[in-house]
Motif scaffolding. Structure first.
Motif, PDB file in Angstrom:
ATOM      1  N   ALA A  27       0.820  -1.221   0.000  1.00  0.00           N
ATOM      2  CA  ALA A  27       0.000   0.000   0.000  1.00  0.00           C
ATOM      3  C   ALA A  27       0.855   1.273   0.000  1.00  0.00           C
ATOM      4  O   ALA A  27       0.358   2.360   0.254  1.00  0.00           O
ATOM      5  CB  ALA A  27      -0.937  -0.005   1.202  1.00  0.00           C
ATOM      6  N   GLY A  28       2.157   1.123  -0.273  1.00  0.00           N
ATOM      7  CA  GLY A  28       3.031   2.288  -0.366  1.00  0.00           C
ATOM      8  C   GLY A  28       3.845   2.583   0.872  1.00  0.00           C
ATOM      9  O   GLY A  28       4.422   3.665   0.996  1.00  0.00           O
ATOM     10  N   PHE A  29       3.919   1.614   1.780  1.00  0.00           N
ATOM     11  CA  PHE A  29       4.680   1.800   3.024  1.00  0.00           C
ATOM     12  C   PHE A  29       5.978   1.022   2.958  1.00  0.00           C
ATOM     13  O   PHE A  29       5.955  -0.152   2.598  1.00  0.00           O
ATOM     14  CB  PHE A  29       3.860   1.337   4.225  1.00  0.00           C
ATOM     15  N   PRO A  30       7.090   1.638   3.276  1.00  0.00           N
ATOM     16  CA  PRO A  30       7.307   2.970   3.821  1.00  0.00           C
ATOM     17  C   PRO A  30       7.569   4.064   2.772  1.00  0.00           C
ATOM     18  O   PRO A  30       7.779   5.211   3.119  1.00  0.00           O
ATOM     19  CB  PRO A  30       8.533   2.796   4.707  1.00  0.00           C
ATOM     20  N   GLY A  31       7.582   3.716   1.496  1.00  0.00           N
ATOM     21  CA  GLY A  31       7.980   4.649   0.449  1.00  0.00           C
ATOM     22  C   GLY A  31       7.220   5.956   0.397  1.00  0.00           C
ATOM     23  O   GLY A  31       7.827   7.038   0.364  1.00  0.00           O
ATOM     24  N   LEU A  32       5.885   5.895   0.348  1.00  0.00           N
ATOM     25  CA  LEU A  32       5.115   7.136   0.225  1.00  0.00           C
ATOM     26  C   LEU A  32       5.257   8.076   1.418  1.00  0.00           C
ATOM     27  O   LEU A  32       5.427   9.285   1.219  1.00  0.00           O
ATOM     28  CB  LEU A  32       3.644   6.836  -0.063  1.00  0.00           C
TER      29      LEU A  32
END
Length: 184
Positions: A27-32
């Motif tokens: 779901a985009g963690f930790p990137g976003l």
């Protein structure tokens, strides 16, 4: 999820304008959260499910985030692509696999001198011990471990900072069956 994701941020690792890949982003963690904190980073979100990437594309667009690339690929396959292999200053991953397997999935993306940053749970010490052979084989070393305490949670967490010392041998990562049946 946001606070946990941001717990790995360290300015000495995430230098200004660095290229970061989030392997198995989900779901985009930790990137976003890292991108929201640090607009200057160039972020690549890699995941094997296109459905997740479609969702992340809408998040990127709605937040007008630039310098974000979405890549649809298994980690094992993406690491063999010339445009991705050893091209990143930092690889991050959270809740994907045990550390010895995760090292083989993530370190091929990191250029020598860069970092693989792993967000791990309660078994981080055991996983770090298990991963010693993988680290040596893949050209890296565990530089430091930062214990993390999140507000309102009593569980044990840690961020492991792994420094890439030399190029990863071209035979890695191996195919999924070998990775899981015979971890390094």
């Amino acid at each position: 999820h946001m606070v946990d994701s941001l717990s790995c941020h360290d300015e000495s690792v995430f230098k200004k304008g660095c290229k970061v890949i989030d392997v198995g982003t989900g779901a985009g963690f930790p990137g976003l959260p890292l991108k929201l904190l640090r607009e200057d980073i160039e972020l690549t979100l890699l995941d094997s499910l296109n459905k997740r990437l479609n969702f992340l594309q809408s998040v990127v667009e709605k937040n007008a985030l630039d310098k974000v690339l979405l890549v649809h690929s298994r980690a094992e396959d993406g690491a063999r692509k010339k445009e991705l292999r050893e091209r990143f200053d930092v690889a991050v991953s959270r809740a994907v696999a045990r550390l010895n397997v995760l090292c083989e999935l993530c370190l091929p993306y990191v250029k020598p001198g860069g970092y693989f940053v792993a967000l791990k749970g309660a078994q981080y010490e055991q996983e770090a011990a298990e991963a010693q052979n993988a680290l040596k084989t893949l050209g890296a070393e565990l530089e430091s471990i930062r214990k993390i305490s999140l507000p309102g949670l009593e569980d044990v967490r840690a961020v492991l900072y792994i420094k890439k010392i030399k190029a990863t041998p071209s035979m890695y990562p191996r195919r999924p069956g070998a990775l899981e049946k015979k971890p390094l």
